[in-house]
Design an enzyme around this catalytic site. Structure first.
Site, PDB file in Angstrom:
ATOM      1  N   CYS A 108       3.532  -7.389   6.056  1.00  0.00           N
ATOM      2  CA  CYS A 108       2.576  -6.689   6.917  1.00  0.00           C
ATOM      3  C   CYS A 108       1.463  -7.597   7.457  1.00  0.00           C
ATOM      4  O   CYS A 108       1.727  -8.377   8.347  1.00  0.00           O
ATOM      5  CB  CYS A 108       2.016  -5.481   6.170  1.00  0.00           C
ATOM      6  SG  CYS A 108       1.424  -4.207   7.296  1.00  0.00           S
TER       7      CYS A 108
ATOM      8  N   ARG B 192      -1.427   4.761  13.894  1.00  0.00           N
ATOM      9  CA  ARG B 192      -0.837   4.048  12.761  1.00  0.00           C
ATOM     10  C   ARG B 192       0.590   4.528  12.562  1.00  0.00           C
ATOM     11  O   ARG B 192       0.883   5.714  12.690  1.00  0.00           O
ATOM     12  CB  ARG B 192      -1.652   4.268  11.489  1.00  0.00           C
ATOM     13  CG  ARG B 192      -3.052   3.718  11.564  1.00  0.00           C
ATOM     14  CD  ARG B 192      -3.670   3.589  10.172  1.00  0.00           C
ATOM     15  NE  ARG B 192      -3.098   2.482   9.424  1.00  0.00           N
ATOM     16  CZ  ARG B 192      -3.448   1.205   9.578  1.00  0.00           C
ATOM     17  NH1 ARG B 192      -4.372   0.872  10.461  1.00  0.00           N
ATOM     18  NH2 ARG B 192      -2.882   0.262   8.865  1.00  0.00           N
TER      19      ARG B 192
ATOM     20  N   HIS C 276       6.101  -2.258   2.559  1.00  0.00           N
ATOM     21  CA  HIS C 276       5.423  -2.218   1.265  1.00  0.00           C
ATOM     22  C   HIS C 276       6.302  -1.399   0.332  1.00  0.00           C
ATOM     23  O   HIS C 276       7.423  -1.049   0.648  1.00  0.00           O
ATOM     24  CB  HIS C 276       4.064  -1.523   1.404  1.00  0.00           C
ATOM     25  CG  HIS C 276       3.154  -2.120   2.402  1.00  0.00           C
ATOM     26  ND1 HIS C 276       2.419  -3.259   2.156  1.00  0.00           N
ATOM     27  CD2 HIS C 276       2.820  -1.733   3.660  1.00  0.00           C
ATOM     28  CE1 HIS C 276       1.676  -3.536   3.217  1.00  0.00           C
ATOM     29  NE2 HIS C 276       1.905  -2.640   4.147  1.00  0.00           N
TER      30      HIS C 276
HETATM   31  N1  GLN Z   1      -4.180  -4.482   9.500  1.00  0.00           N
HETATM   32  C1  GLN Z   1      -2.831  -4.600   9.960  1.00  0.00           C
HETATM   33  C2  GLN Z   1      -2.379  -3.395  10.765  1.00  0.00           C
HETATM   34  O1  GLN Z   1      -2.948  -2.340  10.613  1.00  0.00           O
HETATM   35  C3  GLN Z   1      -1.921  -4.816   8.769  1.00  0.00           C
HETATM   36  C4  GLN Z   1      -1.800  -3.594   7.909  1.00  0.00           C
HETATM   37  C5  GLN Z   1      -1.141  -3.853   6.588  1.00  0.00           C
HETATM   38  O2  GLN Z   1      -1.048  -4.978   6.129  1.00  0.00           O
HETATM   39  N2  GLN Z   1      -0.720  -2.794   5.943  1.00  0.00           N
HETATM   40  O3  GLN Z   1      -1.436  -3.497  11.521  1.00  0.00           O
END
Ligand code: GLN
Length: 238
Positions: free
Chosen positions: A93, A127, A190
């Site tokens: 990520c 998101r 994840h």
């Molecule tokens: N901050 C980055 C995004 O929102 C990575 C997020 C993460 O590592 N879960 O895309």
């Protein structure tokens, strides 16, 4: 006993949604395979170790990515050389994004990456959150959990890590998830990723042992629990 060295990048700032579990999984499985493991946690300002066999890095908030960005640039030549030499690496990520060319956040801030992957990431309007299943030729079905705003696009000469079967993946549009170049895997998954996908952990260990010792002598590991966890994860709704 033969020893391999794992370098974990930025555990203080880049380590969310259980990504630390990837390190624990590689360490424990390497031990089960009969190798001892030296684990080095690398945070900003630390001395980059002379000798590294596996590099692992996790995800983080945009703010965490900003905190580590300068230090990451300072160790970019070392990481790039290790990557080109075939060192196995797994970055998830936030660090996956920064192993690419850049991450431009929704606020218009560009966090430069180190260009190991020819990819770019742009903060999206929403998101992308939920359980995800992808498929790769080498590892079959891969299960995990994604939570990111960044939309990642692969450039020339970069293979995806997998094809999305359920979920969004790199950008929710082209059906790709993650990236691969040399022996470096980048992924949004994840979960953490490796406990439920032990074949990927064993591949990292195998590559490390092949490079360090010229051979990998695996043990048979009882993966009943991992198999059950995979099965349940595969059936979960998005
Ligand atoms: N901050 C980055 C995004 O929102 C990575 C997020 C993460 O590592 N879960 O895309």
């Amino acid at each position: 006993m033969k020893q391999i060295t794992i370098l974990q990048l930025y555990p203080n700032d880049m380590n969310i949604y259980g990504d630390w579990g990837n390190v624990l999984t590689v360490k424990r499985r390497a031990e089960w395979h009969g190798y001892s493991v030296k684990l080095i946690e690398y945070n900003p300002g630390d001395t980059f170790p002379e000798s590294v066999d596996i590099v692992i890095g996790g995800g983080g908030q945009d703010s965490g990515q900003s905190v580590i960005q300068a230090d990451l640039q300072s160790i970019a030549p070392r990481l790039t050389k290790l990557a080109k030499d075939g060192t196995p690496m797994l970055v998830i990520c936030g660090l996956y994004q920064l192993f690419g060319n850049f991450f431009k956040t929704r606020d218009g801030i560009t966090i430069p990456g180190i260009g190991i992957f020819n990819i770019e990431t742009h903060g999206g309007p929403e998101r992308l959150i939920g359980n995800i299943v992808t498929e790769s030729e080498q590892f079959g079905q891969i299960v995990g959990y994604e939570n990111h705003s960044g939309l990642t696009y692969l450039g020339k000469d970069v293979q995806p890590f997998g094809v999305v079967r359920k979920g969004a993946g790199n950008n929710g549009q082209d059906n790709y998830e993650g990236a691969r170049v040399h022996n470096v895997i980048g992924s949004y998954l994840h979960g953490s990723l490796l406990p439920k996908n032990p074949a990927i952990a064993d591949w990292l260990i195998e590559q490390a042992c092949m490079r360090r010792f010229g051979a990998f002598e695996p043990s048979v590991i009882n993966d009943t629990l991992a198999d059950q966890a995979r099965k349940i994860a595969l059936e979960r709704p998005r």
